[in-house]
Design an enzyme around this catalytic site. Structure first.
Site, short mmCIF file in Angstrom:
data_model
loop_
_atom_site.label_atom_id
_atom_site.label_comp_id
_atom_site.label_asym_id
_atom_site.label_seq_id
_atom_site.Cartn_x
_atom_site.Cartn_y
_atom_site.Cartn_z
N LYS A 102 -7.81 1.37 -2.78
CA LYS A 102 -7.39 0.84 -0.97
C LYS A 102 -7.26 2.15 -0.28
O LYS A 102 -7.85 1.81 0.94
CB LYS A 102 -5.98 0.42 -1.34
CG LYS A 102 -5.31 0.04 0.13
CD LYS A 102 -6.10 -0.90 0.95
CE LYS A 102 -5.32 -1.32 2.32
NZ LYS A 102 -4.15 -1.96 2.42
N LYS A 160 -0.96 5.23 8.57
CA LYS A 160 -0.20 5.42 7.22
C LYS A 160 -1.36 5.70 6.10
O LYS A 160 -1.01 6.25 5.34
CB LYS A 160 0.44 4.16 7.11
CG LYS A 160 1.30 4.05 5.77
CD LYS A 160 1.60 2.46 5.30
CE LYS A 160 2.26 2.45 4.12
NZ LYS A 160 2.48 1.09 3.63
N THR A 196 0.88 -1.11 -0.11
CA THR A 196 -0.13 -0.07 0.07
C THR A 196 0.83 1.23 -0.01
O THR A 196 1.75 1.44 0.94
CB THR A 196 -0.79 0.15 1.26
OG1 THR A 196 -1.76 -1.16 1.25
CG2 THR A 196 -1.86 1.32 1.29
#
Length: 290
Positions: free
Chosen positions: A168, A243, A93
């Protein structure tokens, strides 16, 4: 199929093991000797460098911590070391821009490549039930799908390069907002004298129903088993949620949109992480309301 797997952490270790279980020859690399040992026990071949692992493979899969590392690994250890007809699959990611830059460099070198971040957490990585959000050309997607299917329950083409990352971070921003709302609702119900199980029984079949409640309830002993039942250990760490929220805010800025609730979720998880909760599951944010 002969597959190089780079990055054998909490997620990558289980993913590589599932590829080996599916009958693939997995050539694994990680900087951690402990991770390499576990991969070997799971049936993978192990190598001392990523470039060695990429020799003679038909596919390369990576699961790495951030965009800078992804770019460095592909520039130094994958492109020019993996065969030119190998399909490249990055499951990390990272930010959308870096994903697109790496794919462009790979395509220039003759590779098909996709960005394919995952949803599902450690348990899904180990159980082979991840969801993959895939960005890249139709040709690259079809080639990658054959590999990803052995590690997940769903492989979805999100569109062009970088769109897997876009899907995502938008999904996880929504998840963070849902979890904070679920935590606040349960704590408010409790303070108003409503039993948590009773509130779950009502809201889980009413308009307030959401995944954070019915599949991942932040209240111990309520709903299906979740990290809340294990003192918020395992699952999806707060630091990782933070994050993803930072990546979402960076992407929002480039798209000239100001997601106010998403920004607030980032602030709340930033404070929670800063209070020493980075390793706890992100659902532990409910404890802030005790």
């Amino acid at each position: 199929m002969k597959i190089a797997f780079i990055g054998l952490g909490n997620m990558g270790g289980g993913m590589a093991a599932n590829l080996a279980k599916a009958g693939h020859t997995v050539r694994a690399f990680d900087l951690s000797e402990e991770a390499l040992g576990k991969a070997k026990e799971a049936g993978c071949e192990t190598f001392s460098t990523a470039s060695e692992a990429c020799a003679g493979v038909e596919a390369v899969v990576s699961m790495l911590p951030n965009g800078q590392i992804v770019k460095s690994v592909y520039q130094s250890d994958v492109i020019g070391h993996a065969p030119g007809d190998a399909v490249l699959i990055d499951c990390s990611t990272i930010d959308v821009a870096t994903a697109r830059d790496v794919i462009a460099a790979a395509e220039e070198a003759g590779h098909d490549m996709v960005d394919s971040p995952v949803s599902g957490g450690i348990a899904a990585a180990e159980g082979g039930t991840l969801t993959f959000m895939v960005g890249g050309s139709e040709t690259a997607f079809k080639r990658a799908e054959a590999v990803l299917a052995d590690m997940g329950k769903a492989v979805i083409h999100a569109g062009d390069a970088g769109n897997g990352q876009a899907a995502k971070i938008c999904n996880n921003m929504l998840l963070a907002v849902q979890m904070i709302g679920t935590a606040e609702a349960f704590k408010m119900a409790e303070k108003l004298g409503l039993d948590p199980q009773t509130f779950y029984d009502i809201s889980s079949v009413s308009s307030g129903q959401c995944w954070s409640m019915t599949s991942y309830c932040p209240v111990p002993g309520v709903g299906p088993q979740s990290p809340a039942d294990n003192d918020y250990k395992g699952g999806f760490a707060t630091a990782l949620m933070l994050k993803d929220l930072k990546l979402a805010m960076d992407a929002a800025a480039t798209a000239h949109i100001s997601p106010r609730i998403g920004a607030l979720a980032k602030e709340l998880y930033e404070a929670f992480d800063g209070s020493g909760n980075g390793s706890r599951d992100f659902s532990a944010i409910i404890t802030e309301y005790d």
